[in-house]
Design a protein around this motif. Sequence first.
Motif, PDB file in Angstrom:
ATOM      1  N   UNK A  64      20.957  17.143   2.729  1.00  0.00           N
ATOM      2  CA  UNK A  64      21.210  18.549   3.075  1.00  0.00           C
ATOM      3  C   UNK A  64      21.815  18.687   4.482  1.00  0.00           C
ATOM      4  N   UNK A  65      21.253  17.962   5.457  1.00  0.00           N
ATOM      5  CA  UNK A  65      21.698  18.114   6.843  1.00  0.00           C
ATOM      6  C   UNK A  65      22.399  16.895   7.419  1.00  0.00           C
ATOM      7  N   UNK A  66      22.337  15.773   6.704  1.00  0.00           N
ATOM      8  CA  UNK A  66      22.785  14.513   7.286  1.00  0.00           C
ATOM      9  C   UNK A  66      23.879  13.833   6.481  1.00  0.00           C
ATOM     10  N   UNK A  88      14.082   2.106  11.069  1.00  0.00           N
ATOM     11  CA  UNK A  88      14.820   3.291  11.511  1.00  0.00           C
ATOM     12  C   UNK A  88      14.382   3.700  12.903  1.00  0.00           C
ATOM     13  N   UNK A  89      15.274   4.382  13.567  1.00  0.00           N
ATOM     14  CA  UNK A  89      14.933   5.075  14.810  1.00  0.00           C
ATOM     15  C   UNK A  89      15.849   6.288  14.932  1.00  0.00           C
ATOM     16  N   UNK A  90      15.331   7.290  15.597  1.00  0.00           N
ATOM     17  CA  UNK A  90      16.063   8.536  15.828  1.00  0.00           C
ATOM     18  C   UNK A  90      15.941   8.844  17.320  1.00  0.00           C
ATOM     19  N   UNK A  91      17.014   9.330  17.922  1.00  0.00           N
ATOM     20  CA  UNK A  91      16.994   9.699  19.338  1.00  0.00           C
ATOM     21  C   UNK A  91      15.881  10.688  19.638  1.00  0.00           C
ATOM     22  N   UNK A  92      15.286  10.562  20.815  1.00  0.00           N
ATOM     23  CA  UNK A  92      14.100  11.348  21.170  1.00  0.00           C
ATOM     24  C   UNK A  92      14.300  12.858  21.023  1.00  0.00           C
ATOM     25  N   UNK A  93      15.483  13.361  21.381  1.00  0.00           N
ATOM     26  CA  UNK A  93      15.697  14.811  21.299  1.00  0.00           C
ATOM     27  C   UNK A  93      15.723  15.316  19.851  1.00  0.00           C
ATOM     28  N   UNK A  94      15.731  14.388  18.873  1.00  0.00           N
ATOM     29  CA  UNK A  94      15.758  14.766  17.452  1.00  0.00           C
ATOM     30  C   UNK A  94      14.407  14.538  16.772  1.00  0.00           C
ATOM     31  N   UNK A  95      13.415  14.103  17.536  1.00  0.00           N
ATOM     32  CA  UNK A  95      12.083  13.886  16.977  1.00  0.00           C
ATOM     33  C   UNK A  95      11.478  15.216  16.541  1.00  0.00           C
ATOM     34  N   UNK A 109      11.950  16.893  13.795  1.00  0.00           N
ATOM     35  CA  UNK A 109      12.815  17.774  13.003  1.00  0.00           C
ATOM     36  C   UNK A 109      13.015  17.254  11.579  1.00  0.00           C
ATOM     37  N   UNK A 110      12.242  16.243  11.197  1.00  0.00           N
ATOM     38  CA  UNK A 110      12.273  15.629   9.859  1.00  0.00           C
ATOM     39  C   UNK A 110      13.585  14.926   9.513  1.00  0.00           C
ATOM     40  N   UNK A 111      14.400  14.600  10.520  1.00  0.00           N
ATOM     41  CA  UNK A 111      15.627  13.847  10.245  1.00  0.00           C
ATOM     42  C   UNK A 111      15.294  12.447   9.722  1.00  0.00           C
ATOM     43  N   UNK A 112      14.285  11.817  10.319  1.00  0.00           N
ATOM     44  CA  UNK A 112      13.884  10.485   9.874  1.00  0.00           C
ATOM     45  C   UNK A 112      13.417  10.483   8.430  1.00  0.00           C
ATOM     46  N   UNK A 113      12.650  11.493   8.068  1.00  0.00           N
ATOM     47  CA  UNK A 113      12.150  11.615   6.695  1.00  0.00           C
ATOM     48  C   UNK A 113      13.312  11.826   5.726  1.00  0.00           C
ATOM     49  N   UNK A 143       4.449   8.970  14.390  1.00  0.00           N
ATOM     50  CA  UNK A 143       5.695   9.561  13.901  1.00  0.00           C
ATOM     51  C   UNK A 143       6.350   8.683  12.855  1.00  0.00           C
ATOM     52  N   UNK A 144       6.285   7.378  13.042  1.00  0.00           N
ATOM     53  CA  UNK A 144       6.917   6.448  12.109  1.00  0.00           C
ATOM     54  C   UNK A 144       6.119   6.308  10.817  1.00  0.00           C
ATOM     55  N   UNK A 145       4.804   6.066  10.925  1.00  0.00           N
ATOM     56  CA  UNK A 145       4.060   5.880   9.673  1.00  0.00           C
ATOM     57  C   UNK A 145       3.872   7.179   8.906  1.00  0.00           C
ATOM     58  N   UNK A 146       3.966   8.309   9.569  1.00  0.00           N
ATOM     59  CA  UNK A 146       3.924   9.580   8.820  1.00  0.00           C
ATOM     60  C   UNK A 146       5.181   9.746   7.976  1.00  0.00           C
ATOM     61  N   UNK A 147       6.329   9.291   8.491  1.00  0.00           N
ATOM     62  CA  UNK A 147       7.552   9.306   7.684  1.00  0.00           C
ATOM     63  C   UNK A 147       7.323   8.483   6.421  1.00  0.00           C
ATOM     64  N   UNK A 148       6.742   7.298   6.587  1.00  0.00           N
ATOM     65  CA  UNK A 148       6.486   6.426   5.442  1.00  0.00           C
ATOM     66  C   UNK A 148       5.625   7.134   4.391  1.00  0.00           C
ATOM     67  N   UNK A 149       4.604   7.817   4.855  1.00  0.00           N
ATOM     68  CA  UNK A 149       3.726   8.543   3.922  1.00  0.00           C
ATOM     69  C   UNK A 149       4.462   9.708   3.258  1.00  0.00           C
TER      70      UNK A 149
END
Length: 188
Positions: free
Chosen positions: A7-9, A95-102, A104-108, A137-143
């Motif tokens: 949707x956004x990426x 994966x990693x996402x720049x800090x200013x994008x933490x 915002x669910x971009x990683x998910x 933040x990382x393991x929550x994405x996994x879940x």
Amino acid sequence: MEKLETKRLLLRPLTIDDSGRIEELAGDYDVAKSTLNIPHPYPKGSAIQFIESIFNAEKNNKILMFAITEKELQLLIGLININLSSPYNRGELAYWVGKQYWGKDYGTEATKKVMEYGFNHLNLNKIFAASFTSNPGSWRIMEKVGLKYEGTLKQHVARFGQFYDLAYYGLLKEEFKTETQNKSTNNK
């Protein structure tokens, strides 16, 4: 390698032109400390070598790496990859996402899309990932993307002079297909 869209990426192949942006975002200590391999401080000019090593690994079917970019601005905000293990037909997400994008669910969003690609197009039997237990933040994405907790390896790695526990999460293709079918049935 094809581009993947959410949707956004837009998830697209890396280019040498991404080197400056990678150094800018990965150069943040908070980003580096949440990974096993990002150096800190990030050496000026070394992102070009990193990208070239990825090109070589992709040619040898060892990795599949995507630049995570915001569709609207076409701006790189992070990286996501699957390290491929052909003999076992599995892939390890990173994966990693720049800090200013933490936050915002971009990683998910990116991880869901890459998992779908891994199971549906690469025909992987298992996708797994590891995270420092100190990095929720990382393991929550996994879940959130449906990976199941498989266990914790105590003081398994060292980073910046400190030992860390790694939490492992994984999902089998058959579990992914069942969950996908259940979601489509529930949405009807």
